[in-house]
Design an enzyme around this catalytic site. Structure first.
Site, mmCIF file in Angstrom:
data_model
loop_
_atom_site.group_PDB
_atom_site.id
_atom_site.type_symbol
_atom_site.label_atom_id
_atom_site.label_comp_id
_atom_site.label_asym_id
_atom_site.label_seq_id
_atom_site.Cartn_x
_atom_site.Cartn_y
_atom_site.Cartn_z
ATOM 1 N N ARG A 179 0.813 -1.228 0.000
ATOM 2 C CA ARG A 179 0.000 0.000 0.000
ATOM 3 C C ARG A 179 0.839 1.268 0.000
ATOM 4 N NH1 ARG A 179 -3.384 -3.123 3.236
ATOM 5 N NH2 ARG A 179 -5.188 -3.789 2.015
ATOM 6 N N LYS A 206 2.449 11.752 -10.908
ATOM 7 C CA LYS A 206 1.519 10.847 -11.599
ATOM 8 C C LYS A 206 2.324 9.650 -12.063
ATOM 9 C CE LYS A 206 -1.049 13.727 -14.479
ATOM 10 N NZ LYS A 206 -1.996 13.764 -15.609
ATOM 11 N N GLU A 214 8.017 19.414 -24.752
ATOM 12 C CA GLU A 214 7.381 19.740 -23.458
ATOM 13 C C GLU A 214 8.031 20.997 -22.859
ATOM 14 O OE1 GLU A 214 4.699 18.109 -22.741
ATOM 15 O OE2 GLU A 214 4.953 16.126 -23.690
ATOM 16 N N LYS A 227 6.762 23.141 -14.141
ATOM 17 C CA LYS A 227 5.832 22.025 -13.945
ATOM 18 C C LYS A 227 5.532 21.818 -12.472
ATOM 19 C CE LYS A 227 4.273 17.414 -14.765
ATOM 20 N NZ LYS A 227 4.281 16.156 -15.486
ATOM 21 N N GLU A 270 -5.153 17.451 -9.862
ATOM 22 C CA GLU A 270 -5.667 17.737 -11.198
ATOM 23 C C GLU A 270 -7.140 18.113 -11.197
ATOM 24 O OE1 GLU A 270 -4.868 14.637 -14.135
ATOM 25 O OE2 GLU A 270 -4.280 16.236 -15.483
ATOM 26 N N ARG A 289 -4.170 22.349 -13.288
ATOM 27 C CA ARG A 289 -3.189 21.457 -13.916
ATOM 28 C C ARG A 289 -3.466 21.232 -15.402
ATOM 29 N NH1 ARG A 289 -0.377 16.654 -10.484
ATOM 30 N NH2 ARG A 289 0.718 15.573 -12.134
ATOM 31 N N ASN A 324 -1.823 20.640 -20.339
ATOM 32 C CA ASN A 324 -2.363 19.908 -21.473
ATOM 33 C C ASN A 324 -2.303 20.708 -22.777
ATOM 34 O OD1 ASN A 324 -3.466 17.361 -22.076
ATOM 35 N ND2 ASN A 324 -5.474 18.301 -22.404
ATOM 36 N N HIS A 367 -1.896 19.260 -26.359
ATOM 37 C CA HIS A 367 -2.026 17.808 -26.239
ATOM 38 C C HIS A 367 -3.318 17.214 -26.789
ATOM 39 C CE1 HIS A 367 1.709 17.875 -24.053
ATOM 40 N NE2 HIS A 367 1.655 16.578 -23.818
ATOM 41 N N HIS A 395 -2.611 14.106 -29.113
ATOM 42 C CA HIS A 395 -3.103 12.740 -28.923
ATOM 43 C C HIS A 395 -3.861 12.261 -30.165
ATOM 44 C CE1 HIS A 395 -2.773 13.483 -24.329
ATOM 45 N NE2 HIS A 395 -1.688 12.890 -24.782
ATOM 46 N N HIS A 449 5.512 11.261 -29.691
ATOM 47 C CA HIS A 449 4.791 12.183 -28.818
ATOM 48 C C HIS A 449 5.314 13.626 -28.929
ATOM 49 C CE1 HIS A 449 2.179 13.434 -25.607
ATOM 50 N NE2 HIS A 449 3.207 13.946 -24.943
HETATM 51 N N1 LIG Z 1 3.854 10.553 -15.267
HETATM 52 C C1 LIG Z 1 3.775 11.604 -16.035
HETATM 53 O O1 LIG Z 1 3.361 12.696 -15.609
HETATM 54 C C2 LIG Z 1 4.222 11.488 -17.453
HETATM 55 C C3 LIG Z 1 4.380 12.640 -18.238
HETATM 56 C C4 LIG Z 1 4.844 12.487 -19.543
HETATM 57 C C5 LIG Z 1 5.117 11.230 -20.048
HETATM 58 N N2 LIG Z 1 4.945 10.136 -19.263
HETATM 59 C C6 LIG Z 1 5.258 8.800 -19.769
HETATM 60 O O2 LIG Z 1 6.650 8.726 -20.042
HETATM 61 C C7 LIG Z 1 6.853 7.743 -21.030
HETATM 62 C C8 LIG Z 1 7.846 8.267 -22.038
HETATM 63 O O3 LIG Z 1 9.074 8.588 -21.397
HETATM 64 P P1 LIG Z 1 10.446 8.579 -22.221
HETATM 65 O O4 LIG Z 1 10.297 9.412 -23.424
HETATM 66 O O5 LIG Z 1 11.528 8.853 -21.286
HETATM 67 O O6 LIG Z 1 10.465 7.091 -22.770
HETATM 68 P P2 LIG Z 1 11.336 5.819 -22.362
HETATM 69 O O7 LIG Z 1 11.393 5.612 -20.911
HETATM 70 O O8 LIG Z 1 10.818 4.724 -23.221
HETATM 71 O O9 LIG Z 1 12.800 6.248 -22.854
HETATM 72 C C9 LIG Z 1 13.007 6.485 -24.226
HETATM 73 C C10 LIG Z 1 14.142 5.602 -24.763
HETATM 74 O O10 LIG Z 1 15.380 6.170 -24.356
HETATM 75 C C11 LIG Z 1 16.154 5.204 -23.657
HETATM 76 N N3 LIG Z 1 16.930 5.978 -22.684
HETATM 77 C C12 LIG Z 1 16.467 6.622 -21.583
HETATM 78 N N4 LIG Z 1 17.469 7.300 -20.994
HETATM 79 C C13 LIG Z 1 18.592 7.097 -21.738
HETATM 80 C C14 LIG Z 1 19.941 7.557 -21.663
HETATM 81 N N5 LIG Z 1 20.346 8.387 -20.707
HETATM 82 N N6 LIG Z 1 20.813 7.128 -22.596
HETATM 83 C C15 LIG Z 1 20.426 6.295 -23.602
HETATM 84 N N7 LIG Z 1 19.158 5.843 -23.747
HETATM 85 C C16 LIG Z 1 18.245 6.240 -22.819
HETATM 86 C C17 LIG Z 1 15.149 4.236 -23.111
HETATM 87 O O11 LIG Z 1 15.727 2.969 -22.883
HETATM 88 C C18 LIG Z 1 14.141 4.177 -24.255
HETATM 89 O O12 LIG Z 1 14.543 3.346 -25.289
HETATM 90 C C19 LIG Z 1 5.521 7.397 -21.647
HETATM 91 O O13 LIG Z 1 5.095 6.138 -21.205
HETATM 92 C C20 LIG Z 1 4.600 8.481 -21.082
HETATM 93 O O14 LIG Z 1 3.287 8.027 -20.902
HETATM 94 C C21 LIG Z 1 4.513 10.245 -17.991
HETATM 95 ZN ZN LIG Z 2 3.201 15.267 -23.314
#
Ligand SMILES: NC(=O)c1ccc[n+]([C@@H]2O[C@H](COP(=O)([O-])OP(=O)(O)OC[C@H]3O[C@@H](n4cnc5c(N)ncnc54)[C@H](O)[C@@H]3O)[C@@H](O)[C@H]2O)c1
Ligand SMILES: [Zn+2]
Length: 281
Positions: A33, A55, A97, A139, A149, A153, A157, A160, A164, A176
Site C-alpha cells: 500500500r 503521476k 514539453e 511544472k 488535477e 493542472r 495539457n 495535447h 493525442h 509524442h
Molecule cells: N507521469 C507523467 O506525468 C508522465 C508525463 C509524460 C510522459 N509520461 C510517460 O513517459 C513515457 C515516455 O518517457 P520517455 O520518453 O523517457 O520514454 P522511455 O522511458 O521509453 O525512454 C526512451 C528511450 O530512451 C532510452 N533511454 C532513456 N534514458 C537514456 C539515456 N540516458 N541514454 C540512452 N538511452 C536512454 C530508453 O531505454 C528508451 O529506449 C511514456 O510512457 C509516457 O506516458 C509520464
Molecule cells: Zn506530453
C-alpha cells in the site's frame, strides 16, 4: 520484491526514462500500500516532465494513463551527464514539453531555448542544466498549485488534445514530442481564430518550434476530419466533446467560463488543422 521479502522500510529508486519512472513509481505506490520512491530520470522527457508531478502508472492494452495513481517521489535527482547518451531522435520528446512550459508560463524561457537550440539538440550538459531546472520549476509550480488535477493542472495539457489525436490517427508514426509540437502550433492557430491569441504571438510560437527543428505542420496524408474525430476520444474529453487548453499570450493560458480547458467548435478545430497542412501551394 515480494520474493525477496522486502518490507515497509524499502525505498524504490527509479533510474531510467519515463517508462521506468512511471512503472517504478507505480510499484512503489502499490507495494504494501505504498513505500517511498526516488526518481532518477535519464531521458530529457523524464527530467522535464514524466519524473515530475507524482503521476505514475503502467501502460496497458486499454491505453496510456488508464491504470495509475498519484504518488509523489521523495526527491527527483537529475544528473545532466546521464542524459548525454540519449539517442538524438528522443530529444524531440523532451524539447516539445519544454516549449510547452515556456508557452504556458514564461515567454523569456522560449527565447532562452531558441538561443541555445544547437547546444540543447546535442545535449550539452552546460546548456541543459539551467533549462531543465526552469522547466522543472514551471511544472512543479503547476502541480503544487493543483496536486489532484482539479482544474489548474489542465494548463499542462496545452497542445495535447491535437497531439493525442495525431498519435492516434497516424498509428503512432508521429512520436509524442513531434505530435506535441504540431499540436501547439495547431492549437495556437485555434486560439487566434477565437480571438484569444494575437497573430503575432501565434507566429512567434511557431517560429520558436521551427528554430528548435520541431515540426509545426500537419502531414498532408492525414485527413483533417479524421483528426477532429479522434479528438473526441481524448482522455480529457467530457461527454465525447474534446477540451482544449488555449493560450491568451505567450507565457499565459486563457481562462474561460469552464476553467483552463474549454470546448471548441469543431469547425474552428478543422480550420486550424487545414491552415497547418503541409503540401503544394
Ligand atoms: N507521469 C507523467 O506525468 C508522465 C508525463 C509524460 C510522459 N509520461 C510517460 O513517459 C513515457 C515516455 O518517457 P520517455 O520518453 O523517457 O520514454 P522511455 O522511458 O521509453 O525512454 C526512451 C528511450 O530512451 C532510452 N533511454 C532513456 N534514458 C537514456 C539515456 N540516458 N541514454 C540512452 N538511452 C536512454 C530508453 O531505454 C528508451 O529506449 C511514456 O510512457 C509516457 O506516458 C509520464
Ligand atoms: Zn506530453
Amino acid at each position: 520484491m515480494l520474493a525477496r521479502g522486502l518490507t515497509r522500510d524499502t525505498t524504490v529508486v527509479a533510474l531510467g526514462g519515463g517508462i521506468t519512472t512511471d512503472l517504478a513509481g507505480f510499484v512503489a505506490g502499490t507495494y504494501l500500500r505504498g513505500v517511498p520512491w526516488i526518481a532518477v530520470p535519464t531521458s530529457l522527457l523524464a527530467a522535464v516532465d514524466a519524473g515530475i508531478g507524482g503521476k505514475v502508472g503502467v501502460n496497458t492494452q486499454a491505453g496510456k494513463n488508464v491504470i495509475g495513481l498519484f504518488h509523489r517521489p521523495l526527491s527527483v535527482l537529475i544528473d545532466v551527464d546521464l542524459i548525454a547518451t540519449l539517442p538524438p531522435h528522443e530529444v524531440d520528446n523532451g524539447l516539445a514539453e519544454m516549449v510547452k512550459h515556456g508557452a504556458i508560463a514564461d515567454r523569456a524561457y522560449l527565447d532562452a531555448l531558441v538561443s541555445r537550440a544547437q547546444r540543447l539538440r546535442t545535449l550539452q550538459p552546460g546548456a541543459l542544466a539551467p533549462l531543465i531546472r526552469r522547466s522543472v520549476e514551471i511544472k512543479a509550480g503547476v502541480v503544487a498549485a493543483d496536486p489532484q488535477e482539479s482544474d489548474y493542472r489542465q494548463v499542462l495539457n496545452a497542445g495535447h488534445t491535437i497531439a493525442h489525436a495525431l498519435e492516434l490517427v497516424s498509428g503512432l508514426r508521429i512520436n509524442h514530442g513531434r505530435a506535441v509540437a504540431i499540436g501547439l502550433s495547431v492549437e495556437a492557430r485555434m486560439a487566434t481564430l477565437l480571438g484569444l491569441l494575437s497573430a503575432t504571438e501565434r507566429d512567434a510560437l511557431i517560429q520558436t518550434l521551427t528554430a528548435l527543428s520541431l515540426p509545426t505542420m500537419v502531414p498532408v496524408d492525414l485527413d483533417p476530419a479524421d483528426i477532429v474525430r479522434a479528438t473526441a476520444i481524448d482522455k480529457k474529453a467530457r461527454r465525447g466533446r474534446p477540451r482544449y487548453t488555449l493560450l491568451a499570450r505567450l507565457g499565459s493560458v486563457a481562462r474561460g467560463a469552464e476553467g483552463f480547458a474549454r470546448e471548441v467548435d469543431e469547425k474552428i478545430a478543422l480550420e486550424a488543422i487545414e491552415e497547418s497542412r503541409q503540401g503544394p501551394e
